[in-house]
Write a protein that holds these residues in place. Structure first.
Motif, short mmCIF file in Angstrom:
data_model
loop_
_atom_site.label_atom_id
_atom_site.label_comp_id
_atom_site.label_asym_id
_atom_site.label_seq_id
_atom_site.Cartn_x
_atom_site.Cartn_y
_atom_site.Cartn_z
N ILE A 1 0.86 -1.18 0.00
CA ILE A 1 0.00 0.00 0.00
C ILE A 1 0.89 1.23 0.00
O ILE A 1 1.86 1.29 0.76
N TRP A 2 0.59 2.19 -0.84
CA TRP A 2 1.33 3.45 -0.82
C TRP A 2 0.41 4.58 -1.24
O TRP A 2 -0.64 4.37 -1.81
N GLN A 3 0.85 5.77 -0.92
CA GLN A 3 0.05 6.97 -1.16
C GLN A 3 0.81 7.91 -2.08
O GLN A 3 2.02 8.07 -1.96
N THR A 4 0.08 8.51 -3.01
CA THR A 4 0.67 9.52 -3.88
C THR A 4 -0.16 10.80 -3.79
O THR A 4 -1.30 10.79 -3.35
N CYS A 5 0.45 11.87 -4.23
CA CYS A 5 -0.22 13.17 -4.23
C CYS A 5 0.15 13.86 -5.54
O CYS A 5 1.32 13.94 -5.89
N ASP A 6 -0.86 14.33 -6.27
CA ASP A 6 -0.57 15.00 -7.53
C ASP A 6 -0.23 16.47 -7.29
O ASP A 6 -0.25 16.96 -6.16
N SER B 1 -4.62 -5.07 -8.36
CA SER B 1 -4.22 -3.77 -7.83
C SER B 1 -5.42 -2.83 -7.85
O SER B 1 -6.43 -3.11 -8.50
N THR B 2 -5.30 -1.74 -7.11
CA THR B 2 -6.39 -0.77 -7.04
C THR B 2 -5.83 0.62 -6.77
O THR B 2 -4.68 0.76 -6.35
N CYS B 3 -6.66 1.59 -7.04
CA CYS B 3 -6.36 2.98 -6.69
C CYS B 3 -7.63 3.53 -6.05
O CYS B 3 -8.71 3.36 -6.58
N ALA B 4 -7.48 4.12 -4.87
CA ALA B 4 -8.63 4.60 -4.12
C ALA B 4 -8.41 6.04 -3.68
O ALA B 4 -7.27 6.46 -3.46
N ALA B 5 -9.50 6.76 -3.51
CA ALA B 5 -9.41 8.16 -3.11
C ALA B 5 -9.24 8.32 -1.60
O ALA B 5 -8.68 9.32 -1.16
N THR B 6 -9.68 7.33 -0.82
CA THR B 6 -9.60 7.47 0.64
C THR B 6 -8.96 6.24 1.26
O THR B 6 -8.95 5.15 0.66
N ASP B 7 -8.47 6.41 2.48
CA ASP B 7 -7.90 5.28 3.19
C ASP B 7 -8.98 4.26 3.56
O ASP B 7 -8.72 3.06 3.61
N ASP B 8 -10.21 4.71 3.77
CA ASP B 8 -11.31 3.78 4.03
C ASP B 8 -11.55 2.85 2.84
O ASP B 8 -11.80 1.65 3.02
N GLU B 9 -11.46 3.39 1.64
CA GLU B 9 -11.65 2.57 0.44
C GLU B 9 -10.54 1.53 0.31
O GLU B 9 -10.79 0.39 -0.07
N ILE B 10 -9.31 1.91 0.63
CA ILE B 10 -8.20 0.96 0.52
C ILE B 10 -8.32 -0.10 1.61
O ILE B 10 -8.03 -1.27 1.38
N ARG B 11 -8.79 0.28 2.79
CA ARG B 11 -9.02 -0.71 3.85
C ARG B 11 -10.09 -1.71 3.44
O ARG B 11 -9.96 -2.91 3.69
N TRP C 1 -10.78 -2.64 0.43
CA TRP C 1 -10.16 -3.49 -0.58
C TRP C 1 -9.33 -4.57 0.09
O TRP C 1 -9.38 -5.75 -0.30
N ILE C 2 -8.58 -4.20 1.12
CA ILE C 2 -7.78 -5.17 1.86
C ILE C 2 -8.70 -6.18 2.56
O ILE C 2 -8.44 -7.40 2.51
N ASP C 3 -9.75 -5.69 3.19
CA ASP C 3 -10.70 -6.59 3.86
C ASP C 3 -11.29 -7.61 2.89
O ASP C 3 -11.42 -8.79 3.22
N ARG C 4 -11.64 -7.18 1.68
CA ARG C 4 -12.19 -8.10 0.68
C ARG C 4 -11.17 -9.16 0.30
O ARG C 4 -11.54 -10.30 0.02
N ARG C 5 -9.91 -8.81 0.33
CA ARG C 5 -8.85 -9.79 0.01
C ARG C 5 -8.87 -10.95 0.99
O ARG C 5 -8.71 -12.10 0.62
N TYR C 6 -9.09 -10.65 2.27
CA TYR C 6 -9.04 -11.68 3.29
C TYR C 6 -10.38 -12.34 3.55
O TYR C 6 -10.45 -13.37 4.22
N CYS C 7 -11.46 -11.79 3.03
CA CYS C 7 -12.80 -12.35 3.26
C CYS C 7 -13.25 -13.24 2.11
O CYS C 7 -14.34 -13.78 2.15
#
Length: 80
Positions: free
Chosen positions: A39-44, A61-71, A73-79
């Motif tokens: 997981i990493w964060q970028t800023c334009d 892979s994914t790109c999300a606007a918020t940390d909640d969205e990336i969390r 995505w991670i939860d779906r990986r393990y569920c």
């Protein structure tokens, strides 16, 4: 009128940053192991933040606007 040399300096700075970032990401990949989620964060240039995630085990892979969205995505990986 813009100065062409300033543009060239900015482009050179970006390419140096890009090379440094790729090197850093490579070291992180080695340190994290092949099956770890990265997981990493970028800023334009406008200050917009984007979260990136890469599951090396599945190749997804994914790109999300918020940390909640990336969390989520991670939860779906393990569920699955």
């Amino acid at each position: 009128m813009g100065d062409g040399s300033e543009y060239a300096k900015r482009q050179q700075g970006r390419s140096i940053f890009s090379a440094m970032n790729k090197t850093w990401q490579g070291w992180l990949a080695v340190a994290a192991g092949e099956n770890e989620v990265r997981i990493w964060q970028t800023c334009d240039r406008y200050g917009n933040t984007c979260w990136h995630g890469c599951d090396r085990a599945t190749g997804r892979s994914t790109c999300a606007a918020t940390d909640d969205e990336i969390r989520a995505w991670i939860d779906r990986r393990y569920c699955q």
